[in-house]
Enzyme design. Structure first.
Site: not given
Length: 695
Positions: A550, A666
């Protein structure tokens, strides 16, 4: 790897080719034919190189066995008389929502009652649902709002569920798949913020309109309460159900760090809570709790960034500014969080990234304080109130080599009771944890943790994994290595966690030091840790790998482009990489407060300096790199990783590998089997790159 197959080129042409300035825009079409062909081809190439052979499969099984252990702690939350747990294992890969009593939970093998089988639900409905949590309605705890994702992404379907009947409520509340928020007001009323159609979402992709929805009425008839602006990040509305202190709130998040909040009265008035936009606020019974992110001058007094302040809620809204200081930070100490019980607050305080707990109880005109628990030298201790009616609390303690222990106690007195002990996933006797400090380019002292064999030889030959994040005020604290042991420690590797600026290890100032035009400081910090590891002869550049996901993917993307000489390989997961288009991809616009706005030329001027996609050059000795992402990631778009890999390959770099899972959002893994594959693949790639031995 310097050219694309004809089949992909033809598909690109059919879909319109590429836009000026970025020939890989076609990879932003997540389900486009050309993009999917490219992904499948890359997945096959990466799997053929690193996910074949008995070594890989043995490692994958080891990780999966650890993740599926029936002796792992079943984490619980109290809802009425029951304690609920969400459990995944080999027989239930998507999981079971189940419950038990406290008396039963105390047993080594509790008897559980299944409330909802997610695998069975998916089979019955023909969808691979991923459970994203549920919100119960207190105090009866019969009904809850169940969140289910079709692919593991952030967008969920919300349905009303009956915990007694163990079934979805016929004609109950239901919201289709979207990035929604919902909060109970009472049994027949919800606050909702969802996709109401064109114009109802912000540019960040979150809801901008909050409404009150009554049972038995169509969603279209819900009453509008508050609207955020399209350029805001999101709207919010919620109900605080604390008995005797019930309150309703609406407001908007202007960006990731600034917000406006209003108390919503029974008459529909909106009373603004007058605090700085960048301050966090919460309530605890009669108290308003404020944590400013910048120094705050109010009532003739200055309160420092990162402090925790308390005021009587009603008095504050009436205009009084009598604030009590519950916590004051310093250069080494920061508040990482707090939790409430019926009569007290439990503060978690970090001191040089090692935390401790304090209990604060209002008494007379002030607050009494005392320590809670006995943390180890380098460990993480945390505690939280179990419910709002008692002073009961759960406490956990663990470390890199120490499995987590779960205790239950009561702040009114007595010793905390050990409820559960996490399994010892590996023999930790041969390893040790140490904390070190590197000096960054500007002289800042940067801490990092090192986990290594006690017999470590400082000869520069040890394969070393350096992990970092450095963003959004998120601290990296000691946590049990668990399944990381077979994938790295037990292979002979050294594991390092860098506590760089941009994170929250030393409070808001540590985070703000690496915002926007100062982003380079986070990268200089990480590079300084790498250089310190080399100088200490723990490792050398050819044996040092960087891993991050991320925002951490952006971090290691910049290690690749700015410091390639320091690393023997890079693992870049669910990353941001194209910082010119990040605001136009998925939820990217919500992070402008962190990185800046590339549509403004004066900000793009500095953003470009840390946009890896724009800083790849030809004829540079880049280390091998693995990009790992997920098609269903609706937070950080997989196009970042796709485009970066494709650009590097077109430039002729052979050791650029890419893998894209379809599910998991994610996290890039929808279940433990997918997580085990991910872990084993990364381990094989890094070990092949850093050890000098074949994978």
């Amino acid at each position: 790897m310097t050219s694309l197959p004809n089949s992909i080129r033809l598909a690109m042409a059919a879909e319109g080719g590429s836009a000026a300035g970025d020939e890989f825009l076609w990879l932003e079409e997540l389900q486009g034919k050309a993009a999917q062909q490219w992904v499948q081809r890359e997945n096959q190439r990466t799997a053929a190189r690193f996910a074949q052979g008995e070594g890989f499969h043995q490692l994958e099984r080891q990780v999966l066995d650890i993740l599926n252990k029936d002796t792992q702690i079943p984490w619980i939350s109290k809802r009425g008389d029951y304690y609920y747990n969400f459990w995944q294992d080999q027989a239930n890969p998507r999981g079971l929502l189940r419950r038990t009593t406290l008396a039963e939970y105390r047993k080594a093998r509790p008897a559980w009652e299944t409330v909802l089988d997610i695998d069975a639900l998916g089979k019955a409905e023909g969808k691979d649902w991923v459970y994203h949590g549920s919100q119960p309605l207190a105090p009866e705890y019969r009904y809850c709002l169940m969140e289910l994702s079709p692919d593991g992404g952030d967008a969920t379907e919300i349905r009303e569920f009956d915990l007694i009947a163990k079934a979805f409520v016929k004609d109950g509340f239901r919201l289709p798949v979207a990035k929604s928020q919902a909060s109970w007001i009472d049994k027949d009323t919800l606050f909702i913020a969802t996709d109401f159609g064109p114009g109802s979402m912000t540019q960040s992709g979150y809801a901008r309109i909050a409404k009150r929805w009554r049972r038995g009425t169509p969603l279209s008839a819900a009453e509008t309460l508050y609207q955020a602006q399209p350029e805001d990040m999101a709207v919010f509305a919620y109900h605080d159900r604390t008995p005797g202190f019930e309150r309703d709130y609406v407001g908007r998040s202007l960006d990731f760090y600034r917000r406006e909040s209003f108390l919503l009265t029974a008459q529909g008035r909106q009373i603004k809570i007058e605090i700085p936009e960048d301050a966090e606020f919460d309530t605890h019974r009669e108290w308003l709790l404020i944590k400013p992110s910048s120094d705050w001058l109010v009532g003739g007094k200055r309160y420092p960034s990162g402090a925790l302040l308390a005021a009587n809620f009603d008095d504050y809204l009436a205009g009084k500014r009598e604030l009590q200081v519950l916590f004051t930070p310093n250069e080494q100490m920061a508040l990482s969080g707090y939790s409430g019980t019926r009569g007290s607050l439990i503060l978690s305080i970090m001191d040089n990234v090692v935390n401790r707990l304090e209990v604060l109880t209002p008494h007379g005109d002030g607050w009494q304080r005392r320590p809670l628990g006995n943390p180890g030298a380098i460990s993480t201790i945390s505690a939280g109130g179990i419910d709002e009616e008692t002073n009961d609390y759960f406490l956990t303690i663990g470390g890199f080599l120490q499995p987590t222990s779960l205790y239950m106690g009561n702040l009114d007195g007595g010793e905390a009771e050990l409820l559960k002990q996490g399994p010892q996933d590996f023999d930790a006797g041969g390893y040790q944890v140490s904390q070190h400090f590197a000096r960054s380019k500007d002289g800042t002292r940067v801490p990092y943790f090192q986990i290594a064999a006690k017999a470590l030889r400082l000869d520069g030959s040890n394969p070393t994994l350096l992990y970092g994040y450095g963003g959004f005020e998120v601290p990296l604290l000691p946590g049990y290595m668990g399944s990381k042991a077979p994938t790295w420690l037990e292979r002979g590797g050294v594991y390092v966690v860098a506590n760089i600026r941009g994170g929250g290890e030393y409070g808001p100032a540590w985070h703000q030091a690496a915002l926007k035009q100062h982003r380079h400081r986070a990268y200089e910090d990480f590079a300084a840790v790498a250089e310190d590891l080399i100088a200490r002869k723990v490792t050398s550049s050819q044996h040092l790998g960087a891993r991050g996901g991320s925002n951490g993917g952006l971090l290691v993307g910049n290690m690749l482009t700015q410091y390639p000489q320091l690393f023997g390989c890079i693992v870049c997961e669910v990353p941001l990489l194209d910082m010119q288009r990040y605001t136009q991809l998925s939820a990217g616009a919500s992070w402008i407060a962190e990185y800046g706005d590339p549509s403004r030329p004066e900000q793009w001027a500095y953003i470009k300096s840390f946009s890896p996609y724009h800083n790849i050059k030809t004829q540079v000795a880049y280390p091998p790199v693995l990009f790992y992402t997920a098609t269903s990631d609706d937070r950080v778009n997989p196009a970042h990783a796709r485009k970066m890999a494709a650009r590097m390959q077109q430039m002729g770099y052979q050791q650029v590998y890419f893998y894209e899972n379809t599910e998991g959002g994610h996290s890039a893994a929808a279940d433990k089997k997918q997580a085990a594959f991910h872990s084993a693949l990364v381990s094989e790639f890094m070990w092949a790159s850093l050890s000098g031995k074949p994978a």
